[in-house]
Enzyme design. Structure first.
Site, PDB file in Angstrom:
ATOM      1  N   TYR A  46       0.830  -1.206   0.000  1.00 23.12           N
ATOM      2  CA  TYR A  46       0.000   0.000   0.000  1.00 23.12           C
ATOM      3  C   TYR A  46       0.869   1.263   0.000  1.00 23.12           C
ATOM      4  CZ  TYR A  46      -4.594  -2.180   1.067  1.00 23.12           C
ATOM      5  OH  TYR A  46      -5.786  -2.867   1.019  1.00 23.12           O
ATOM      6  N   CYS A  77      -2.710  -0.630   9.823  1.00 23.05           N
ATOM      7  CA  CYS A  77      -1.847  -0.189   8.725  1.00 23.05           C
ATOM      8  C   CYS A  77      -1.751   1.329   8.813  1.00 23.05           C
ATOM      9  CB  CYS A  77      -2.482  -0.622   7.406  1.00 23.05           C
ATOM     10  SG  CYS A  77      -1.643   0.026   5.961  1.00 23.05           S
ATOM     11  N   THR A  79      -0.418   3.331   6.644  1.00 24.90           N
ATOM     12  CA  THR A  79      -0.669   3.946   5.340  1.00 24.90           C
ATOM     13  C   THR A  79      -2.181   4.073   5.105  1.00 24.90           C
ATOM     14  OG1 THR A  79       1.306   2.769   4.600  1.00 24.90           O
ATOM     15  CG2 THR A  79      -0.050   3.782   2.894  1.00 24.90           C
ATOM     16  N   CYS A 196       5.265   1.823  10.385  1.00 27.99           N
ATOM     17  CA  CYS A 196       4.581   0.917   9.452  1.00 27.99           C
ATOM     18  C   CYS A 196       4.471  -0.390  10.214  1.00 27.99           C
ATOM     19  CB  CYS A 196       5.408   0.738   8.176  1.00 27.99           C
ATOM     20  SG  CYS A 196       4.940  -0.706   7.181  1.00 27.99           S
ATOM     21  N   THR A 197       3.309  -1.018  10.170  1.00 29.09           N
ATOM     22  CA  THR A 197       3.101  -2.190  11.025  1.00 29.09           C
ATOM     23  C   THR A 197       3.956  -3.399  10.612  1.00 29.09           C
ATOM     24  OG1 THR A 197       1.144  -2.749   9.698  1.00 29.09           O
ATOM     25  CG2 THR A 197       0.776  -1.565  11.773  1.00 29.09           C
TER      26      THR A 197
HETATM   27  N1  DGL Z   1       1.788  -2.231   6.991  1.00 30.80           N
HETATM   28  C1  DGL Z   1       1.344  -1.064   6.322  1.00 30.80           C
HETATM   29  C2  DGL Z   1       1.650   0.201   7.080  1.00 30.80           C
HETATM   30  O1  DGL Z   1       1.609   0.168   8.297  1.00 30.80           O
HETATM   31  C3  DGL Z   1       1.498  -1.029   4.815  1.00 30.80           C
HETATM   32  C4  DGL Z   1       2.809  -1.361   4.230  1.00 30.80           C
HETATM   33  C5  DGL Z   1       2.696  -1.466   2.713  1.00 30.80           C
HETATM   34  O2  DGL Z   1       1.889  -2.245   2.248  1.00 30.80           O
HETATM   35  O3  DGL Z   1       3.399  -0.709   2.034  1.00 30.80           O
HETATM   36  O4  DGL Z   1       1.879   1.241   6.528  1.00 30.80           O
END
Ligand code: DGL
Length: 271
Positions: A46, A77, A79, A196-197
């Site tokens: 994402y 997430c 994002t 980011c998780t």
């Molecule tokens: N795990 C997600 C986040 O916390 C998204 C990472 C990705 O898909 O780029 O932003």
């Protein structure tokens, strides 16, 4: 006659496995609920997608979870939270708990001259919501923003055994090269905020590679979800028995699979 507790239904979404870092905390705090983890593998990562796209995807994921009659959704997430949570809250009636980079760490540290780096995806780094949060919580600009281009994808591929440990380690070194450069120019840089998780899944590797402490608000997000359930549903948060269910769909087109909790253990095997 004993009445069996069936559990609240909690939906958890992310592009991929990153939300496992939040799911782990939810499970620790609320081990008797039913978790529905829906990821969007066909559209991961994402972190390089635009707002319109993410809003559409998050609406679709929400409708999928509503079909399971979830009581609350955790957007695990950063994002997706940055780009879509407002629209989700305006559109759907059920409660959403999102996650934002833990910039508030600034207010918890005794050393006021310490510098920080926040590791985020490119989309989060450029989002209005994150930049406003940063302006508000970090007026003295102690936190440096660092967008990691491929780190989430690298973690994702390694988790699913699609790349070797060597390729993973080489990729990690490339991703963190510039953080090490930043560290040379900022002697007071002491903490990396994992924004980011996916990144907490390799927390130890990031700490070893950068020699920085790391912080992540996963436990606070679990508490927030518990509070919301309590205030909305007279929920009493049983801590036993440990009967939580883990229902998993890696892709929107997959069907639900019931997974053992030790599936999440694989995360700590990374590296
Ligand atoms: N795990 C997600 C986040 O916390 C998204 C990472 C990705 O898909 O780029 O932003």
């Amino acid at each position: 006659m004993t009445i069996q507790y069936i559990g609240m239904k909690i939906g958890v979404v992310d592009s991929g496995v990153g939300g496992f870092s939040v799911l782990t905390e939810l499970y620790k705090l609320m081990p008797a609920e039913q978790y529905y983890y829906l990821s969007d593998q066909d559209h991961a990562p994402y972190g390089n997608k635009d707002t319109d796209f993410l809003v559409k995807r998050l609406h679709l994921l929400t409708n999928e979870l509503l079909a399971e009659q979830v009581d609350l959704i955790v957007v695990a997430c950063h994002t997706a939270t940055a780009q879509a949570i407002e629209s989700l809250r305006q559109t759907f009636e059920l409660p959403f708990v999102g996650i934002e980079p833990y910039l508030n760490v600034l207010n918890t540290q005794a050393d006021k001259s310490e510098n920080y780096v926040v590791l985020v995806t490119e989309t989060t780094a450029n989002s209005d919501r994150f930049l406003k949060l940063k302006q508000r919580l970090d007026p003295a600009a102690l936190i440096n923003i660092f967008a990691c281009k491929n780190l989430a994808s690298l973690i994702e591929s390694y988790f699913h055994d699609e790349i070797s440990l060597k390729d993973f380690n080489d990729g990690l070194e490339r991703e963190l090269e510039l953080v090490l450069e930043l560290k040379k120019s900022l002697p007071n840089l002491g903490t990396a905020i994992l924004g980011c998780t996916h990144y907490p899944l390799i927390q130890k590797q990031i700490e070893d590679a950068t020699q920085l402490k790391t912080v992540f608000p996963g436990a606070a997000i679990a508490l927030r979800a518990q509070e919301r359930l309590r205030s909305l549903f007279a929920y009493s948060a049983p801590t036993s028995p440990k009967t939580a269910g883990f229902h998993y769909r890696r892709r929107v087109d997959d069907s639900w699979q019931y997974k053992p909790w030790n599936y999440l253990q694989k995360v700590s095997d990374i590296g």
